[in-house]
Design a protein around this motif. Structure first.
Motif, PDB file in Angstrom:
ATOM      1  N   VAL A  23      23.376  51.667  62.967  1.00 57.72           N
ATOM      2  CA  VAL A  23      24.185  51.335  64.145  1.00 57.72           C
ATOM      3  C   VAL A  23      23.935  49.894  64.573  1.00 57.72           C
ATOM      4  O   VAL A  23      24.875  49.134  64.828  1.00 57.72           O
ATOM      5  N   VAL A  24      22.679  49.485  64.627  1.00 59.26           N
ATOM      6  CA  VAL A  24      22.338  48.134  65.064  1.00 59.26           C
ATOM      7  C   VAL A  24      22.880  47.093  64.082  1.00 59.26           C
ATOM      8  O   VAL A  24      23.489  46.102  64.492  1.00 59.26           O
ATOM      9  N   VAL A  64      15.123  43.182  66.769  1.00 59.86           N
ATOM     10  CA  VAL A  64      15.677  44.103  67.760  1.00 59.86           C
ATOM     11  C   VAL A  64      14.691  45.246  67.913  1.00 59.86           C
ATOM     12  O   VAL A  64      14.296  45.871  66.923  1.00 59.86           O
ATOM     13  N   GLU A  65      14.266  45.489  69.141  1.00 67.07           N
ATOM     14  CA  GLU A  65      13.391  46.620  69.424  1.00 67.07           C
ATOM     15  C   GLU A  65      14.205  47.677  70.156  1.00 67.07           C
ATOM     16  O   GLU A  65      14.912  47.360  71.117  1.00 67.07           O
ATOM     17  N   VAL A  66      14.106  48.905  69.694  1.00 69.79           N
ATOM     18  CA  VAL A  66      14.855  50.023  70.267  1.00 69.79           C
ATOM     19  C   VAL A  66      13.845  51.042  70.790  1.00 69.79           C
ATOM     20  O   VAL A  66      12.924  51.436  70.080  1.00 69.79           O
ATOM     21  N   ALA A 123      24.226  51.723  74.002  1.00 69.98           N
ATOM     22  CA  ALA A 123      23.338  50.568  74.116  1.00 69.98           C
ATOM     23  C   ALA A 123      23.748  49.472  73.127  1.00 69.98           C
ATOM     24  O   ALA A 123      23.731  48.284  73.460  1.00 69.98           O
ATOM     25  N   ALA A 124      24.134  49.859  71.915  1.00 65.86           N
ATOM     26  CA  ALA A 124      24.563  48.870  70.918  1.00 65.86           C
ATOM     27  C   ALA A 124      25.819  48.146  71.394  1.00 65.86           C
ATOM     28  O   ALA A 124      25.939  46.916  71.245  1.00 65.86           O
ATOM     29  N   ILE A 144      14.317  45.393  62.664  1.00 62.64           N
ATOM     30  CA  ILE A 144      14.652  46.429  63.644  1.00 62.64           C
ATOM     31  C   ILE A 144      13.457  47.367  63.770  1.00 62.64           C
ATOM     32  O   ILE A 144      13.005  47.947  62.786  1.00 62.64           O
ATOM     33  N   GLN A 145      12.946  47.477  64.980  1.00 55.43           N
ATOM     34  CA  GLN A 145      11.795  48.338  65.252  1.00 55.43           C
ATOM     35  C   GLN A 145      12.233  49.435  66.207  1.00 55.43           C
ATOM     36  O   GLN A 145      12.791  49.157  67.268  1.00 55.43           O
TER      37      GLN A 145
END
Length: 124
Positions: free
Chosen positions: A24-25, A39-41, A86-87, A3-4
């Motif tokens: 959350v992700v 996953v890029e946020v 978004a999640a 996760i980034q």
């Protein structure tokens, strides 16, 4: 699953926010995490230091094994709502995409001459 988290210059509290985003992700994608490599946020405040309604934006992009990346965007009044929204959108999109892929694999295994879409009728 990596996760980034990326933020713009208007976002404050990056370390705590990264922890929150990660939690959350991970929670949202726990059922499908084996299919996701990264996953890029992207978090941003579209109005900067000015206030505005729904000016916080969260974009989540998931990279799936062997597939093109998918992305969703959610705008909200604060970052936590934007992240949660978004999640939620991302898991719905992934469920749809992965379910569709599973259905295509299953459908491909149906023997020739059998109508996979035929209505099932119980025998008496």
């Amino acid at each position: 699953m990596q996760i980034q988290v990326n933020t713009d210059s208007n976002i404050v509290g990056r370390d705590a926010l990264q922890t929150h985003v990660g939690d959350v992700v991970k929670h949202a994608l726990h059922r499908v995490h084996t299919h996701i490599t990264r996953v890029e946020v992207y978090l941003s405040d579209e109005n900067g230091n000015k206030s505005g309604q729904n000016d916080k934006r969260c974009v989540m992009e998931a990279r799936l094994e062997g597939k093109k990346p998918v992305a969703v965007t959610h705008h909200a009044a604060n970052l936590h709502q934007a992240i949660d929204g978004a999640a939620y959108k991302l898991i719905r999109l992934l469920d749809s995409n992965l379910g569709r892929a599973h259905a295509q694999k299953t459908r491909a295994k149906v023997p020739a001459g059998v109508d996979a879409d035929a209505e099932l009728v119980a025998a008496d």
